[in-house]
Design a protein around this motif. Structure first.
Motif, PDB file in Angstrom:
ATOM      1  N   VAL A 127     -19.241  86.642  67.268  1.00 40.29           N
ATOM      2  CA  VAL A 127     -19.464  87.156  68.621  1.00 40.29           C
ATOM      3  C   VAL A 127     -20.129  86.081  69.478  1.00 40.29           C
ATOM      4  O   VAL A 127     -19.835  85.945  70.673  1.00 40.29           O
ATOM      5  N   SER A 128     -20.993  85.286  68.857  1.00 47.16           N
ATOM      6  CA  SER A 128     -21.690  84.237  69.615  1.00 47.16           C
ATOM      7  C   SER A 128     -20.737  83.174  70.143  1.00 47.16           C
ATOM      8  O   SER A 128     -21.073  82.445  71.083  1.00 47.16           O
ATOM      9  N   LEU A 129     -19.537  83.084  69.535  1.00 48.43           N
ATOM     10  CA  LEU A 129     -18.517  82.168  70.047  1.00 48.43           C
ATOM     11  C   LEU A 129     -17.742  82.769  71.218  1.00 48.43           C
ATOM     12  O   LEU A 129     -16.886  82.107  71.799  1.00 48.43           O
ATOM     13  N   MET A 172     -15.407  78.585  60.240  1.00 51.21           N
ATOM     14  CA  MET A 172     -15.818  78.819  61.635  1.00 51.21           C
ATOM     15  C   MET A 172     -15.312  77.711  62.549  1.00 51.21           C
ATOM     16  O   MET A 172     -14.811  77.997  63.650  1.00 51.21           O
ATOM     17  N   SER A 173     -15.389  76.479  62.094  1.00 46.68           N
ATOM     18  CA  SER A 173     -14.864  75.383  62.907  1.00 46.68           C
ATOM     19  C   SER A 173     -13.359  75.528  63.121  1.00 46.68           C
ATOM     20  O   SER A 173     -12.841  75.300  64.232  1.00 46.68           O
ATOM     21  N   PHE A 174     -12.672  75.926  62.064  1.00 43.85           N
ATOM     22  CA  PHE A 174     -11.214  76.106  62.135  1.00 43.85           C
ATOM     23  C   PHE A 174     -10.854  77.234  63.103  1.00 43.85           C
ATOM     24  O   PHE A 174      -9.992  77.086  63.971  1.00 43.85           O
ATOM     25  N   LEU A 175     -11.540  78.375  62.975  1.00 44.67           N
ATOM     26  CA  LEU A 175     -11.232  79.513  63.836  1.00 44.67           C
ATOM     27  C   LEU A 175     -11.736  79.329  65.259  1.00 44.67           C
ATOM     28  O   LEU A 175     -11.262  79.999  66.173  1.00 44.67           O
ATOM     29  N   GLY A 212      -7.154  85.558  64.947  1.00 42.34           N
ATOM     30  CA  GLY A 212      -7.199  84.968  63.614  1.00 42.34           C
ATOM     31  C   GLY A 212      -7.571  86.000  62.567  1.00 42.34           C
ATOM     32  O   GLY A 212      -7.935  87.140  62.885  1.00 42.34           O
ATOM     33  N   ALA A 213      -7.492  85.603  61.298  1.00 45.40           N
ATOM     34  CA  ALA A 213      -7.834  86.489  60.188  1.00 45.40           C
ATOM     35  C   ALA A 213      -8.506  85.684  59.102  1.00 45.40           C
ATOM     36  O   ALA A 213      -8.250  84.490  58.940  1.00 45.40           O
ATOM     37  N   MET A 214      -9.377  86.371  58.334  1.00 46.27           N
ATOM     38  CA  MET A 214     -10.125  85.693  57.289  1.00 46.27           C
ATOM     39  C   MET A 214     -10.547  86.689  56.226  1.00 46.27           C
ATOM     40  O   MET A 214     -10.613  87.895  56.459  1.00 46.27           O
ATOM     41  N   GLY A 215     -10.852  86.190  55.020  1.00 46.56           N
ATOM     42  CA  GLY A 215     -11.355  87.031  53.944  1.00 46.56           C
ATOM     43  C   GLY A 215     -11.259  86.306  52.614  1.00 46.56           C
ATOM     44  O   GLY A 215     -10.520  85.327  52.467  1.00 46.56           O
TER      45      GLY A 215
END
Length: 319
Positions: free
Chosen positions: A106-108, A313-316, A178-181
């Motif tokens: 959220v901070s991004l 985080m850098s990637f997304l 995006g998606a992650m997990g």
């Protein structure tokens, strides 16, 4: 380096051993049509947890077979323009987690959506209605009723349906999702991006739900894959149906979905992973045809991979 699987050069060429059903693509095309015909009956309910930087909601929608699916939804306050969103998927038997740990994205300036898998540790429903073992084991749930009743079929569709819902929210830029997990979440990240190919970037970590026959051949049907052994012991002790069983599981084998992915992929893998063996992960990764790269941790297994969360985080942040 430690070795519990193939040497790295062989892993990079490995293409899986679990049989792929001949009608695999038709099966998933028809499943997506079923999903698209569902009225999601979307609800956004302000949550008890709120934060100075985010509006927080319990999001509910109706998935295939009438199940109400829950997700945590956080959107940044005071952001007027459509912005990126990140969808998060949790590990096997877990849930969407706590609210606070989503605030970093959220901070991004991103919205964050974290789904509870149906019938696991969160609020989402499992509407049931299958034959066979329902005591435990989502891989084998529905196996005796046929591929259309496999629980992970429905869960994979939930991920794609949620992604489509997110992309329709007025505050979200549909071209920047995006998606992650990790583990089950890694497998669901791949499935989501395969079934909703508008996912722009995805960051799976040691994905589960890949190449079941390879797990069996390695005698690693323990821990997360223990239900394979349970199923054979209870329902096919002479292994008379072994070939047919693994072919049916092929419908929910993520390795055969990954060719549909169009987004950019960053994947983390530990080479001494005995929960989700490296070869099963490479079977999925090697079939991805979009832009992709691996972060390989030679001395790590199914555990935290140092620095990978920062890399993710850098990637997304490039969404």
């Amino acid at each position: 380096m430690p070795l519990i699987d193939m040497p790295l050069e062989r892993l990079k060429q490995y293409n899986g051993v679990n049989p792929c059903p001949s009608d695999f693509d038709l099966f998933w095309d028809e499943a997506l049509e079923e999903m698209k015909a569902v009225d999601p009956q979307l609800q956004l309910i302000p949550s008890e947890f709120q934060a100075a930087s985010a509006d927080c909601f319990d999001l509910y929608f109706t998935g295939v077979r009438g199940a109400r699916i829950h997700a945590k939804y956080l959107r940044p306050k005071n952001v007027s323009e459509p912005h990126p969103a990140v969808i998060q998927f949790h590990g096997y038997s877990g849930n969407s987690g706590e609210w606070w740990d989503k605030l970093s994205y959220v901070s991004l300036g991103y919205s964050v959506i974290a789904m509870d898998c149906r019938g696991q540790g969160g609020e989402s429903e499992d509407t049931g209605g299958v034959k066979g073992n329902t005591l435990r084991g989502h891989i084998i749930r529905g196996l005796d009723s046929g591929p259309n009743d496999l629980l992970f079929r429905h869960i994979f569709l939930d991920t794609a349906q949620l992604a489509g819902i997110v992309m329709q929210l007025p505050e979200v830029d549909a071209d920047r999702v995006g998606a992650m997990g990790g583990s089950q979440g890694g497998g669901l990240t791949l499935a989501c991006a395969a079934l909703e190919p508008r996912i722009k970037r995805l960051a799976p970590v040691y994905p589960f739900l890949c190449d079941y026959k390879r797990v069996w051949d390695m005698d690693l049907a323990v821990a997360a894959y223990d239900e394979l052994k349970t199923y054979f012991r209870q329902f096919d002790p002479l292994h008379e149906r072994e070939d047919a069983i693994f072919e049916t599981l092929g419908y929910i084998d993520v390795q055969y979905l990954t060719k549909r992915i169009q987004g950019e992929v960053l994947m983390g893998v530990g080479l001494v992973d005995t929960v989700c063996p490296p070869s099963t992960q490479f079977a999925a990764y090697n079939k991805i045809t979009s832009e992709k790269r691996l972060a390989i941790y030679p001395d790590f297994g199914h555990e935290g991979l140092p620095g990978f969360s920062d890399r993710t985080m850098s990637f997304l942040s490039g969404l």
